[in-house]
Write an enzyme that holds these catalytic residues in place. Structure first.
Site, PDB file in Angstrom:
ATOM      1  N   ASN A   1       0.787  -1.199  -0.123  1.00 22.89           N
ATOM      2  CA  ASN A   1       0.053  -0.050  -0.246  1.00 22.89           C
ATOM      3  C   ASN A   1       0.708   1.288  -0.089  1.00 22.89           C
ATOM      4  OD1 ASN A   1      -0.283   1.694   2.715  1.00 22.89           O
ATOM      5  ND2 ASN A   1       0.352  -0.184   3.350  1.00 22.89           N
TER       6      ASN A   1
ATOM      7  N   PHE B   1       6.046   4.501  14.097  1.00 26.88           N
ATOM      8  CA  PHE B   1       7.530   4.782  13.651  1.00 26.88           C
ATOM      9  C   PHE B   1       7.853   3.739  12.548  1.00 26.88           C
ATOM     10  CE2 PHE B   1       8.738   5.960  18.217  1.00 26.88           C
ATOM     11  CZ  PHE B   1       8.238   7.189  18.076  1.00 26.88           C
TER      12      PHE B   1
ATOM     13  N   CYS C   1       5.582   3.564   9.316  1.00 22.61           N
ATOM     14  CA  CYS C   1       5.152   3.672   7.963  1.00 22.61           C
ATOM     15  C   CYS C   1       6.306   4.049   7.019  1.00 22.61           C
ATOM     16  CB  CYS C   1       4.159   4.764   8.047  1.00 22.61           C
ATOM     17  SG  CYS C   1       3.235   5.067   6.359  1.00 22.61           S
TER      18      CYS C   1
ATOM     19  N   ASN D   1       5.705  -3.234  11.047  1.00 18.77           N
ATOM     20  CA  ASN D   1       4.873  -2.659  10.231  1.00 18.77           C
ATOM     21  C   ASN D   1       5.451  -3.165   8.496  1.00 18.77           C
ATOM     22  OD1 ASN D   1       3.751  -0.420   8.838  1.00 18.77           O
ATOM     23  ND2 ASN D   1       3.910   0.838  10.577  1.00 18.77           N
ATOM     24  N   THR D   2       5.027  -2.363   7.630  1.00 15.98           N
ATOM     25  CA  THR D   2       5.012  -2.970   6.429  1.00 15.98           C
ATOM     26  C   THR D   2       6.611  -2.836   5.802  1.00 15.98           C
ATOM     27  OG1 THR D   2       4.446  -0.666   5.813  1.00 15.98           O
ATOM     28  CG2 THR D   2       2.614  -2.414   5.820  1.00 15.98           C
TER      29      THR D   2
ATOM     30  N   CYS E   1      15.316 -33.013  -6.460  1.00 20.15           N
ATOM     31  CA  CYS E   1      16.602 -33.431  -5.962  1.00 20.15           C
ATOM     32  C   CYS E   1      17.706 -33.330  -7.087  1.00 20.15           C
ATOM     33  CB  CYS E   1      16.742 -34.750  -5.163  1.00 20.15           C
ATOM     34  SG  CYS E   1      18.028 -35.405  -4.342  1.00 20.15           S
TER      35      CYS E   1
ATOM     36  N   CYS F   1      22.006 -38.987   0.069  1.00 18.68           N
ATOM     37  CA  CYS F   1      20.979 -37.947   0.640  1.00 18.68           C
ATOM     38  C   CYS F   1      21.652 -37.209   1.566  1.00 18.68           C
ATOM     39  CB  CYS F   1      19.720 -38.866   1.067  1.00 18.68           C
ATOM     40  SG  CYS F   1      18.512 -37.856   2.050  1.00 18.68           S
TER      41      CYS F   1
ATOM     42  N   CYS G   1      12.831 -32.668  -0.826  1.00 17.36           N
ATOM     43  CA  CYS G   1      11.768 -33.661  -1.895  1.00 17.36           C
ATOM     44  C   CYS G   1      10.774 -33.675  -0.911  1.00 17.36           C
ATOM     45  CB  CYS G   1      12.402 -34.912  -1.813  1.00 17.36           C
ATOM     46  SG  CYS G   1      13.105 -35.668  -0.044  1.00 17.36           S
TER      47      CYS G   1
ATOM     48  N   CYS H   1       7.035 -32.668  -2.400  1.00 13.07           N
ATOM     49  CA  CYS H   1       5.945 -33.632  -2.496  1.00 13.07           C
ATOM     50  C   CYS H   1       4.327 -33.181  -2.195  1.00 13.07           C
ATOM     51  CB  CYS H   1       6.265 -34.630  -1.713  1.00 13.07           C
ATOM     52  SG  CYS H   1       4.937 -36.148  -1.798  1.00 13.07           S
TER      53      CYS H   1
HETATM   54  C1  LIG Z   1      -3.474  -0.008   3.818  1.00 10.66           C
HETATM   55  C2  LIG Z   1      -2.510   0.122   4.956  1.00 10.66           C
HETATM   56  C3  LIG Z   1      -2.473   1.248   5.677  1.00 10.66           C
HETATM   57  C4  LIG Z   1      -1.693   0.961   7.110  1.00 10.66           C
HETATM   58  N1  LIG Z   1      -1.783   2.206   7.767  1.00 10.66           N
HETATM   59  C5  LIG Z   1      -1.120   1.932   9.081  1.00 10.66           C
HETATM   60  C6  LIG Z   1      -1.222   3.054   9.950  1.00 10.66           C
HETATM   61  O1  LIG Z   1      -1.552   4.017   9.797  1.00 10.66           O
HETATM   62  N2  LIG Z   1      -0.349   2.923  10.872  1.00 10.66           N
HETATM   63  C7  LIG Z   1       0.388   1.812  11.094  1.00 10.66           C
HETATM   64  O2  LIG Z   1       0.817   1.728  12.609  1.00 10.66           O
HETATM   65  N3  LIG Z   1       0.460   0.841  10.569  1.00 10.66           N
HETATM   66  C8  LIG Z   1      -0.285   0.990   9.427  1.00 10.66           C
HETATM   67  N4  LIG Z   1      -0.423  -0.095   8.373  1.00 10.66           N
HETATM   68  C9  LIG Z   1       0.569  -1.523   8.780  1.00 10.66           C
HETATM   69  C10 LIG Z   1      -0.293  -2.389   9.384  1.00 10.66           C
HETATM   70  O3  LIG Z   1      -1.017  -2.034  10.775  1.00 10.66           O
HETATM   71  C11 LIG Z   1       0.384  -3.676   9.796  1.00 10.66           C
HETATM   72  O4  LIG Z   1       1.556  -3.375  10.592  1.00 10.66           O
HETATM   73  C12 LIG Z   1       1.015  -4.337   8.554  1.00 10.66           C
HETATM   74  O5  LIG Z   1      -0.071  -4.347   7.452  1.00 10.66           O
HETATM   75  C13 LIG Z   1       1.309  -6.094   8.846  1.00 10.66           C
HETATM   76  O6  LIG Z   1       0.260  -6.626   9.365  1.00 10.66           O
HETATM   77  P1  LIG Z   1      -0.554  -7.464   8.370  1.00 10.66           P
HETATM   78  O7  LIG Z   1       0.091  -8.502   7.731  1.00 10.66           O
HETATM   79  O8  LIG Z   1      -1.708  -8.441   9.302  1.00 10.66           O
HETATM   80  O9  LIG Z   1      -1.166  -6.923   7.263  1.00 10.66           O
HETATM   81  C14 LIG Z   1      -1.061  -0.155   7.412  1.00 10.66           C
HETATM   82  C15 LIG Z   1      -1.047  -1.234   6.192  1.00 10.66           C
HETATM   83  C16 LIG Z   1      -1.940  -1.272   5.244  1.00 10.66           C
HETATM   84  C17 LIG Z   1      -2.122  -2.299   4.466  1.00 10.66           C
HETATM   85  S1  SF4 Z   2       4.206 -38.285  -4.619  1.00 10.63           S
HETATM   86 FE1  SF4 Z   2       5.810 -37.446  -3.434  1.00 10.63          FE
HETATM   87  S2  SF4 Z   2       7.380 -39.239  -3.284  1.00 10.63           S
HETATM   88 FE2  SF4 Z   2       5.954 -39.640  -5.073  1.00 10.63          FE
HETATM   89  S3  SF4 Z   2       6.827 -39.001  -6.754  1.00 10.63           S
HETATM   90 FE3  SF4 Z   2       5.604 -37.330  -6.273  1.00 10.63          FE
HETATM   91  S4  SF4 Z   2       7.069 -35.923  -4.821  1.00 10.63           S
HETATM   92 FE4  SF4 Z   2       8.004 -38.068  -4.996  1.00 10.63          FE
END
Ligand SMILES: Cc1cc2nc3c(=O)[nH]c(=O)nc-3n(C[C@H](O)[C@H](O)[C@H](O)COP(=O)(O)O)c2cc1C
Ligand code: SF4
Ligand SMILES: Cc1cc2nc3c(=O)[nH]c(=O)nc-3n(C[C@H](O)[C@H](O)[C@H](O)COP(=O)(O)OP(=O)(O)OC[C@H]3O[C@@H](n4cnc5c(N)ncnc54)[C@H](O)[C@@H]3O)c2cc1C
Ligand code: SF4
Ligand code: SF4
Lengths: 448, 441
Positions: free
Chosen positions: A73, A132, A134, A199-200, A351, A376, A382, A386
């Site tokens: 975002n 702290f 964004c 945060n992001t 593998c 191995c 693997c 699978c």
């Molecule tokens: C659109 C959007 C806006 C956000 N605005 C804020 C904000 O204003 N303040 C803040 O602390 N974090 C903000 N975040 C971060 C989220 O609070 C959160 O830390 C982050 O998305 C990770 O969590 P999640 O994986 O559950 O989304 C924002 C995230 C998104 C997607």
């Molecule tokens: S099912 Fe699993 S063990 Fe069998 S060939 Fe596919 S990846 Fe290999």
């Protein structure tokens, strides 16, 4: 019976599930609905001087038919007047006195911090979260992650806030930094009561390959944004673990990043989180997901005999060591369950081309591959590719009597030190000769 | 069990004959392609007679490159679109998909194949780099799957190709024989037009090669001649009453249904004789055209039928009833018209079919449809000098070169294999073309 009630750094809520500060907590209408649906707390959309946003604002990362395994975002903090937010906080708090409302804040000057802290406390906020984190838009104005990336500035601001705050103060960290414990320690030194993370993450989620512009597109142009959602969970958990294990951090931790079901929450708690916050999953599926989260967590706790969150908080931490402390004598090899195998041969090709040539296939119509144990190395690849549950298992081959770590070998002066040192791990491992690549039988899609 | 009413309008007809493998939309194709595991040395490829690189084309669909997917398909199978719809995928590619071993629905390979090729057909972009003309000329007799597949491949290699077709339309039994709920005339013909546009061969319609003189003309004008003539009309059973009115062959009935279904008026009661896929189709088609009582009579037990299980299931869901261990001994007539079939009951002892004495019975009906196999075009083939046929009257070829015992003639498809599927004819036609390319005639 499991009791989900949590007291996080003095902030009480009926369960450990909070909404993270983001669009789902933009208004009293939304938070009211969320509490009514079962959410335990909400960190209000970051307040400060209202911003002006662009459109569009989001970019998504899909994996095959799964949408939004990652979301990015370029939105900023709230664009609503503070007065409206304060009035709505008061209203929600009146209706839900036992639920937690945390005011997320981001302003610039000491005076502004003092003013806004008092305002939100007067409105009834149970806690304060300092944003702290964004990673876009705000940092260019000297706020958000610009602060989070500068431990000294961060500490100063926390101190300003603590000068007036009567409610607990949580510092929300940005992951856009190489060592997350540095800002965490600075927060503690400034007097913070808790930390929330992450945060992001700064990101570009994709590029429009016809118009040569990254997503999201604003009038033909784009900018880097903040990444979140299921894809960031592993990064968040590692940072959480780092803070939880660091002796100088020693603060309650609120886990955030990619949480979307009860199991994710349990994993965060096992790595030291005292509660969790959710944003993307709610933006994707709505508030209703809380039902699955609460039910799943209660059931897990009942099954394990945990009464409260504290009973298992950090329980996985003692088992996360430094690499050098792991046991080099432990030896597993892959084993294929013939009855479960469906014959896709993905393990073989993984593998053969991507690991250690330890799987063979017959060319007689029997499609079940076999393991060449001498090749191995027990890497797991693997079993990860699978498609059948528990078809490839890793079987222990050492007799569990010996323990020897790299650290111990280093102390004993028994580690490879020169380029062709015979003590190197791969020295006795069978490897094919380069030219043998041409002799291996290959199916059609290996032929150009 | 659905009750089909006689289709009074084109809309009714389309409803009664709704596609059993409808075209996917982009979302469905994306979801379905997401499921493919991209198996190593994939068993689905091996189960396809044309050996399409299935995991590759599915991956291309998933990567939003349907034209690339179509190219992968057409590189192996020039009837890519038709095959996706008419192939018995249950016993071919989809039957071999590893998901079957997990009791999970196999990947819908056929429908994905039709999805990608439809995009190519719609775009009509030039996708195949033809080699420059090499000055060699090949005549192809029969514009069926074998002939057209051979033509495309020869054109790829720079040959000049002329196809002589007895009928008015290309694709052979794909348009004249396959059931309309598998593929519509329009769908078949669009792919044929696409191929002709892409590869630029010539087809002369309504141009049967019928006489020794016709053959000699071809021998003079062309370097080699490919026989893709398929099979002939329904064979006689050799019982009393076969020439009565209202007793006819399945292939002839189906051809009329496909060409002019507005003219087809099915009666209330129909008996279909036979246990192969054509019998299933003819019975299904009668039921879908509104016959109330369609009986599929087979002289052995149900399990011995040549038809695929899913074809019999399909016929049953259309309302067809099976009658087993019933051997027809006479078509009963009145005033020159069939009014029933007289059967004798049979049993199998030590693998031998035996009739049971005094067990004759008559099933009254208004139509009798014989689905008892197609005859070979022996008369025509006998006009070709030195051309050998085997005991079942199939053209004898060298399996490596597809060359007949007359070295100027090559052959493939139903006329060689005795009658298989479209995909087999396509695979063989293509291999024959490559043999012609390499044979230096
Ligand atoms: C659109 C959007 C806006 C956000 N605005 C804020 C904000 O204003 N303040 C803040 O602390 N974090 C903000 N975040 C971060 C989220 O609070 C959160 O830390 C982050 O998305 C990770 O969590 P999640 O994986 O559950 O989304 C924002 C995230 C998104 C997607
Ligand atoms: S099912 Fe699993 S063990 Fe069998 S060939 Fe596919 S990846 Fe290999
Ligand atoms: C009722 C029925 C249903 C079927 N359903 C399916 C199905 O669902 N799926 C599937 O895969 N297969 C099906 N098949 C089989 C499939 O149609 C054939 O295997 C395939 O068409 C064979 O291709 P071919 O090119 O060998 O012959 P054909 O398709 O028979 O083509 C031969 C062509 O040669 C022409 N010809 C013959 N003699 C001459 C001549 N002397 N001069 C000029 N032209 C001549 C004919 O007019 C015809 O166009 C079905 C067959 C029948 C009879
Ligand atoms: S041609 Fe037929 S068998 Fe081959 S992949 Fe296509 S649908 Fe499957
Ligand atoms: S067998 Fe099935 S899953 Fe494997 S490549 Fe073929 S279609 Fe895909």
């Amino acid at each position: 019976m499991a009791n989900l009630f949590t007291n996080f750094a003095g902030i009480k809520s009926p369960n450990p599930f909070w909404l993270a500060s983001a669009p789902p907590t933009n208004s009293g209408y939304q938070v009211m609905k969320a509490f009514d649906t079962g959410w335990g707390g909400a960190v209000w959309k970051t307040m400060g001087v209202p911003v002006v946003n662009v459109s569009s604002r989001y970019g998504g990362v899909n994996y095959r038919n799964n949408r939004l395994i990652g979301l990015n975002n370029i939105e900023l903090i709230t664009d609503r007047p503070l007065a409206d937010n304060l009035r709505e906080i008061e209203e929600v708090k009146k209706r839900f006195p036992d639920h937690a409302i945390i005011a997320s804040l981001m302003v610039e000057t000491r005076e502004e911090w003092h003013q806004i802290v008092r305002d939100v406390e007067n409105a009834g906020a149970d806690g304060i979260e300092l944003n702290f984190g964004c990673p876009h838009g705000m940092c260019e104005r000297g706020m958000g992650s610009a602060v989070g990336q500068e431990p000294r500035v961060l500490k100063t601001i926390v101190e300003w806030v603590k000068e007036v705050a009567k409610v607990p103060v949580i510092v929300k960290l940005t992951p856009n930094i190489s060592d997350i414990t540095r800002p965490a320690i600075a927060a503690r030194e400034g007097g913070a009561d808790a930390i929330s993370l992450i945060n992001t993450i700064q990101s570009i989620v994709g590029v429009d390959i016809d118009n040569f512009v990254a997503y999201p597109i604003v009038d033909g142009k784009s900018t880097n944004g903040g990444y979140c959602g299921p894809a960031v969970k592993p990064i968040a958990m590692n940072m959480l673990k780092n803070c939880a294990q660091h002796p100088n951090v020693n603060l309650p931790l609120s886990g955030i990043g990619g949480i979307e079901n009860w199991r994710d929450a349990v994993e965060f708690i096992l790595l030291g989180a005292g509660n969790v916050q959710v944003c993307t999953a709610v933006m994707h599926y709505g508030f209703g997901i809380i039902r699955e989260m609460v039910a799943g967590l209660s059931q897990y706790m009942d099954e394990k005999g945990f009464e409260t969150i504290n009973d298992f908080k950090g329980k996985a931490l003692p088992n996360v060591l430094h690499w050098e402390d792991l046991n080099l004598k432990y030896k597993v090899v892959a084993s294929i369950n013939k009855d479960k195998c469906i014959g896709c041969q993905l393990c073989y090709t993984a593998c053969e081309d991507g690991a250690h040539q330890a799987i063979g296939v017959l060319h007689n119509g029997d499609r079940v591959p076999y393991i060449k144990e001498e090749n191995c190395v027990g890497c797991n690849l693997c079993s990860l590719v699978c498609p059948v549950e528990e078809c490839i298992t890793m079987e222990r081959r050492d007799d569990a009597t010996e323990v020897l770590s790299w650290k111990e070998r280093t102390l004993a002066n028994d580690i490879p030190t020169t380029f062709n040192d015979p003590r190197g791990g791969g020295v006795h491992h069978p490897v094919y000769l380069p030219n043998e690549a041409f002799e291996t039988p290959k199916p059609v899609h290996y032929k150009a | 069990m659905p009750e089909y009413k006689h289709p009074a309008s084109e809309q009714d007809f389309e409803q009664n004959f709704a596609s059993i493998k409808p075209l996917m939309n982009a979302t469905e194709a994306y979801y379905e392609s997401s499921r493919c595991l991209f198996c190593y040395d994939a068993p689905c490829i091996k189960a396809c007679p044309t050996e399409i690189d299935i995991p590759l084309f599915i991956r291309q669909i998933n990567g939003n490159n349907p034209l690339g997917a179509a190219q992968t398909i057409y590189q192996s199978n020039h009837f890519g679109h038709a095959c996706g719809k008419v192939c018995p995928t249950e016993v071919l590619c989809e039957g071999a998909c590893v998901y079957n071993h997990q009791n999970v629905k196999p990947i819908e390979i056929g429908r994905l194949q039709s999805f990608a090729t439809q995009k190519a057909i719609n775009s009509n972009k030039k996708m195949f780099g033809l080699k420059p003309n090499n000055g060699k000329k090949v005549a192809i007799i029969g514009a069926g799957p074998a002939g057209i597949s051979c033509a495309c491949e020869l054109r790829m290699n720079g040959f000049d190709v002329t196809i002589y077709e007895a009928k008015a339309q290309p694709s052979g039994l794909t348009v004249y024989g396959v059931a309309p709920y598998k593929i519509t005339n329009q769908e078949v013909l669009e792919e044929m037009a696409y191929l002709q546009n892409q590869f630029g061969f010539t087809i002369l319609y309504n141009h049967p090669i019928a006489t020794k003189q016709d053959l000699q003309n071809l021998e003079q004008q062309f370097d080699s001649i490919f026989l893709g003539i398929g099979l002939g009309e329904t064979s006689q059973i050799g019982i009393l009453g076969e020439d009565l009115d209202n007793c006819f062959g399945a292939v002839e009935f189906i051809e009329q249904l496909r060409m002019e279904h507005h003219q087809v008026q099915v009666p209330q009661n129909v008996v279909v004789l036979g246990g192969g896929n054509t019998a299933m189709d003819a019975a299904s088609e009668c039921a879908r055209m509104g016959s109330e009582n369609v009986i599929l009579a087979y002289r052995r037990e149900k399990e011995a039928m040549g038809a695929y299980d899913f074809e019999y299931e399909l016929a049953k869901t259309a309302g067809v009833k099976g009658l087993f261990n019933a051997q027809p001994i006479e078509i009963v007539g009145e005033n020159g018209c069939a009014i029933g079939v007289k059967f004798v009951q049979t049993t199998t002892q030590n693998g031998q079919l035996k009739t049971i004495e005094n067990s004759e019975f008559v099933v009254p009906c208004n139509w009798v449809i014989k689905a008892t196999g197609q005859s070979k075009r022996v008369q025509f083939l006998q006009m070709i000098d030195g051309l050998e046929l085997d005991s079942k009257k199939r053209i004898v070829i060298n399996p490596n070169t597809y060359q007949t015992t007359n070295p100027r003639y090559f052959a493939a498809g139903d006329a060689v294999n005795g009658g298989k599927e479209v995909v087999n004819a396509v695979a063989e036609g293509r291999k024959a073309a490559n043999a012609i390319v390499n044979c230096n005639l």
